[in-house]
Design a protein around this motif. Structure first.
Motif, mmCIF file in Angstrom:
data_model
loop_
_atom_site.group_PDB
_atom_site.id
_atom_site.type_symbol
_atom_site.label_atom_id
_atom_site.label_comp_id
_atom_site.label_asym_id
_atom_site.label_seq_id
_atom_site.Cartn_x
_atom_site.Cartn_y
_atom_site.Cartn_z
ATOM 1 N N TYR A 6 42.182 32.288 45.897
ATOM 2 C CA TYR A 6 40.765 32.090 46.230
ATOM 3 C C TYR A 6 39.999 33.074 45.339
ATOM 4 N N GLN A 7 38.850 32.677 44.822
ATOM 5 C CA GLN A 7 38.104 33.571 43.930
ATOM 6 C C GLN A 7 37.598 34.827 44.648
ATOM 7 N N HIS A 8 37.312 34.695 45.946
ATOM 8 C CA HIS A 8 36.725 35.846 46.652
ATOM 9 C C HIS A 8 37.784 36.820 47.166
ATOM 10 N N CYS A 9 39.054 36.433 47.096
ATOM 11 C CA CYS A 9 40.125 37.130 47.825
ATOM 12 C C CYS A 9 40.509 38.442 47.132
ATOM 13 N N CYS A 12 43.990 38.485 45.705
ATOM 14 C CA CYS A 12 44.081 37.687 44.473
ATOM 15 C C CYS A 12 43.480 38.463 43.301
ATOM 16 N N VAL A 30 42.465 27.357 41.814
ATOM 17 C CA VAL A 30 41.787 27.753 43.050
ATOM 18 C C VAL A 30 42.132 26.740 44.139
ATOM 19 N N LEU A 32 41.330 25.125 47.831
ATOM 20 C CA LEU A 32 40.226 25.014 48.792
ATOM 21 C C LEU A 32 40.616 25.715 50.101
ATOM 22 N N GLU A 33 39.634 26.294 50.771
ATOM 23 C CA GLU A 33 39.913 27.046 52.007
ATOM 24 C C GLU A 33 40.486 26.167 53.119
ATOM 25 N N GLU A 112 36.612 27.959 46.076
ATOM 26 C CA GLU A 112 37.384 27.593 47.284
ATOM 27 C C GLU A 112 36.477 27.124 48.421
ATOM 28 N N ALA A 118 35.506 22.865 53.440
ATOM 29 C CA ALA A 118 36.173 24.104 53.008
ATOM 30 C C ALA A 118 35.365 25.316 53.470
ATOM 31 N N TYR A 122 36.437 28.302 56.139
ATOM 32 C CA TYR A 122 36.388 29.737 55.806
ATOM 33 C C TYR A 122 35.543 30.498 56.829
#
Ligand SMILES: N[C@@H](CCC(=O)N[C@@H](CS)C(=O)NCC(=O)O)C(=O)O
Length: 212
Positions: A6-9, A12, A30, A32-33, A112, A118, A122
């Motif tokens: 995930y880009q925000h994680c 990661c 990426v 999806l949530e 994500e 999605a 989240y």
């Protein structure tokens, strides 16, 4: 090989930092949530990051992936000794930074969260973890008042911007990326120099363009 994220994680981001610093030719996908199927197929549960190796096997756990990639692609980058004071700081400040960043990430522009389903998945996950997200946004001044002395403390602990890197640096950097989504947050000078040097060297973008 392929890296699922995930880009925000923040976990990661540890792997993305190493990938960027070592300029690895490692494709990123990426997830999806609300995509439970992809990570479950790879590692038996819904968690990222996941490294799918060349032989098709899949490796979870960010620091395991970081160590694996650093060892696979010579020369090793993470040669500095552990920095317990830095790890202790990340442990203490991380919880506060999550409470500032997470409600903003739920409203943010991340791949994500590309579909309404999605994003809903989240938001539900983060409400389970953090409770009322609007209340956290409203608590921004108090949370920052708690964080600012910690940032001042970090300014005295931070290594030089061009120094040898180690695992403690890899754990710290993503927390500052998360903090970049908080409009009112300010890094003190030595922390900013270290952070900006790693951003530039890794060619990563942080979340400041969508700070709220
Ligand atoms: N210990 C793991 C933690 C990874 C983790 O917690 N990832 C979160 C995203 S930040 C996740 O995939 N959560 C999915 C879920 O719980 O549904 C690591 O270091 O890789």
């Amino acid at each position: 090989m392929k890296l699922y994220i995930y880009q925000h994680c923040p976990f990661c981001l540890r792997v993305l930092l190493l990938r960027g610093l070592k300029k690895l030719d490692l494709p990123v996908q990426v997830v999806l949530e609300n995509d439970v199927e992809t990570p479950t197929r790879l590692i038996g549960r819904k968690k990222v990051p996941i490294l799918q190796k060349a032989d098709g096997s899949a490796m979870p756990e960010s620091m395991d992936i970081v160590r694996y990639l650093d060892a696979q692609f010579a020369p090793p980058l993470l040669t500095a000794a552990e920095r317990p004071a830095l790890d202790d700081w990340s442990e203490r400040a991380g919880k506060l930074i999550f409470r500032l960043a997470v409600p903003r990430i739920t409203r943010g522009d991340f791949a994500e969260l590309a579909t309404p389903e999605a994003r809903a998945a989240y938001i539900e996950r983060e409400i389970r973890a953090f409770g009322d997200l609007d209340a956290l946004i409203a608590a921004t001044p108090e949370l920052l008042a708690e964080l600012n002395p910690l940032l001042t403390e970090l300014d005295g602990l931070i290594p030089p911007p061009d120094g040898e890197l180690g695992e403690s640096d890899i754990r710290l950097f993503p927390l500052l990326v998360l903090l970049s989504i908080v409009k009112e947050a300010r890094l003190p000078p030595a922390v900013a120099a270290w952070y900006n040097a790693l951003l530039a060297r890794s060619a990563l973008s942080d979340f400041s363009a969508q700070a709220q």
